[in-house]
Design a protein around this motif. Structure first.
Motif, short mmCIF file in Angstrom:
data_model
loop_
_atom_site.label_atom_id
_atom_site.label_comp_id
_atom_site.label_asym_id
_atom_site.label_seq_id
_atom_site.Cartn_x
_atom_site.Cartn_y
_atom_site.Cartn_z
N ASP A 5 0.85 -1.20 0.00
CA ASP A 5 0.00 0.00 0.00
C ASP A 5 0.88 1.24 0.00
O ASP A 5 1.78 1.36 0.83
CB ASP A 5 -0.90 0.00 1.24
N TYR A 7 0.89 5.51 -0.04
CA TYR A 7 0.09 6.72 0.21
C TYR A 7 0.83 7.94 -0.31
O TYR A 7 2.07 7.97 -0.36
CB TYR A 7 -0.17 6.86 1.72
N LEU A 55 -4.14 1.96 -9.01
CA LEU A 55 -4.83 2.79 -8.02
C LEU A 55 -5.84 1.96 -7.24
O LEU A 55 -6.46 1.04 -7.80
CB LEU A 55 -5.57 3.93 -8.70
N SER A 56 -6.02 2.32 -5.97
CA SER A 56 -6.97 1.57 -5.15
C SER A 56 -8.41 1.84 -5.59
O SER A 56 -9.27 0.99 -5.48
CB SER A 56 -6.82 1.96 -3.68
N ARG A 57 -8.66 3.07 -6.10
CA ARG A 57 -10.04 3.41 -6.47
C ARG A 57 -10.06 4.14 -7.80
O ARG A 57 -9.09 4.79 -8.19
CB ARG A 57 -10.66 4.31 -5.40
N LEU A 92 -0.03 -0.63 -4.71
CA LEU A 92 -1.41 -0.15 -4.75
C LEU A 92 -1.44 1.27 -4.21
O LEU A 92 -1.32 1.50 -2.99
CB LEU A 92 -2.27 -1.09 -3.90
N HIS A 94 -2.96 4.38 -2.90
CA HIS A 94 -4.21 4.72 -2.22
C HIS A 94 -4.73 6.03 -2.82
O HIS A 94 -4.12 7.07 -2.64
CB HIS A 94 -3.92 4.86 -0.72
N ASP A 96 -6.83 9.10 -2.95
CA ASP A 96 -7.69 10.01 -2.19
C ASP A 96 -7.39 11.43 -2.69
O ASP A 96 -6.65 11.59 -3.66
CB ASP A 96 -7.42 9.86 -0.68
#
Ligand SMILES: Cc1cc2nc3c(=O)[nH]c(=O)nc-3n(C[C@H](O)[C@H](O)[C@H](O)COP(=O)(O)O)c2cc1C
Ligand SMILES: Nc1ncnc2c1ncn2[C@@H]1O[C@H](COP(=O)(O)OP(=O)(O)OP(=O)(O)O)[C@@H](O)[C@H]1O
Length: 308
Positions: A5, A7, A55-57, A92, A94, A96
């Motif tokens: 992960d 960030y 990307l996570s989303r 991955l 995150h 945001d």
């Protein structure tokens, strides 16, 4: 596949050198599969780990939560599919607001910190705040292998065109783009028991993820995979207008030659061919007659994709 992960605005010191492809990879279509194969091949030549950065989303879901943005796959399906084509490690990111605000130049700095030997990207790949970065910018700063786009019928295969095709019910085009049948998985929930008691066609009602694209309303020839076995099925997406109309869209499958209690069980529904639109019949008998024809269409159908 190992997942790390990542960030925004954090510093990472990765030691394990990789060859990494980059993108969102929704649907893991034939274009993505080609990119992944090139990545695996190059990593093998160099004796490095084949990796991906994703990307996570879906960015639009984060940036515009009020819009009803759907994806072809949820994150588990996407990562599972990427891994199935030979990627061993995944960064991955995150996604945001903080990640959305990372400029293209800072995004490249983030990539550099991940100890990547070569980045593999499609020629239209873009990144960074407002998508300002492109592959020309990337290759000036890092070793980059740029992959020409894979086309089908003269059109670039992309997640966007697959979603548009699903919304039109063009599931055969989608199968060609993905080299797999479009699949939705979910748990079997209780329906109104009309199918089994009044129609002679019991159906598995599937609770689906509301963020996933549902193909156009209508009846489809398809398959159901349950506990590792594949069965022929006829599928309905709709409101069941003839008996007990529902306001929401239900996804249900009548599985051929199948007689097991599967309430609460997880299964996968695959879409092979759009058969017809969902119709309001004047009587239960007319609906049954139509279902008799539909089941015959399924029996007559030749499935072209064998492996699941
Ligand atoms: C392959 C298939 C095709 C269907 N086609 C129609 C249709 O054209 N019109 C309709 O009103 N209902 C249609 N239905 C829905 C049935 O009416 C539905 O299965 C029935 O209402 C049973 O619902 P239940 O599972 O809640 O008992 C179809 C269902 C299946 C599985
Ligand atoms: N048809 C294709 N052929 C080769 N590479 C592709 C193809 N489509 C996408 N890629 C590459 O695969 C990676 C992941 O693609 P990504 O999911 O970002 O885009 P996409 O499939 O074009 O989706 P969208 O329609 O949302 O833009 C990127 O590097 C992208 O350039």
């Amino acid at each position: 596949m190992k997942i790390f992960d990542i960030y925004a605005n954090k510093h990472y010191q990765v030691m394990n050198k990789t060859v990494a492809c980059i993108g969102f990879f929704d649907g893991v279509h034939v274009g993505h599969q080609h990119l992944i194969k090139q990545t695996v091949e190059l990593a093998k030549q160099k004796g490095l780990t084949p990796a991906c950065i994703t990307l996570s989303r879906e960015p639009l879901q984060v940036l515009y939560p009020e819009r009803d943005i759907k994806t072809i796959m949820d994150i588990e399906q996407r990562l599972q599919a990427i891994g199935s084509y030979g990627i061993q490690q995944c960064y991955l990111l995150h996604f945001d607001q903080a990640m959305a605000n990372v400029s293209a130049a800072d995004f490249i700095e983030l990539l550099k910190s991940l100890c990547i030997d070569t980045i593999v990207a499609g020629e239209d790949f873009r990144f960074g705040k407002q998508n300002k970065g492109d592959v020309l910018m990337l290759e000036k700063q890092m070793p980059t292998k740029i992959i020409p786009l894979v086309e089908l019928y003269g059109q670039k295969i992309s997640s966007t065109t697959i979603i548009e095709a699903l919304e039109k019910g063009e599931v055969e085009y989608v199968s060609s783009c993905m080299n797999r049948y479009y699949a939705i998985d979910g748990f079997v929930i209780h329906g109104n028991k009309v199918g089994s008691t009044k129609l002679g066609y019991p159906t598995a009602n599937i609770e689906y993820n509301p963020f996933i694209v549902l193909p156009r309303v209508g009846v489809y020839i398809g398959r159901v995979i349950y506990e590792g076995k594949t069965y022929r099925a006829m599928i309905n997406i709709g409101h069941n207008p003839t008996i007990n109309r529902r306001d929401f869209l239900s996804l249900e499958a009548h599985i051929l030659d199948f007689d097991q209690d599967i309430y609460g069980k997880r299964l996968v529904v695959e879409f092979s061919k759009y058969l017809r639109y969902e119709k309001k019949f004047n009587s239960k008998e007319e609906l049954i007659e139509q279902l008799d024809n539909d089941v015959q269409s399924v029996r007559d159908y030749t499935y072209e994709i064998r492996n699941v």
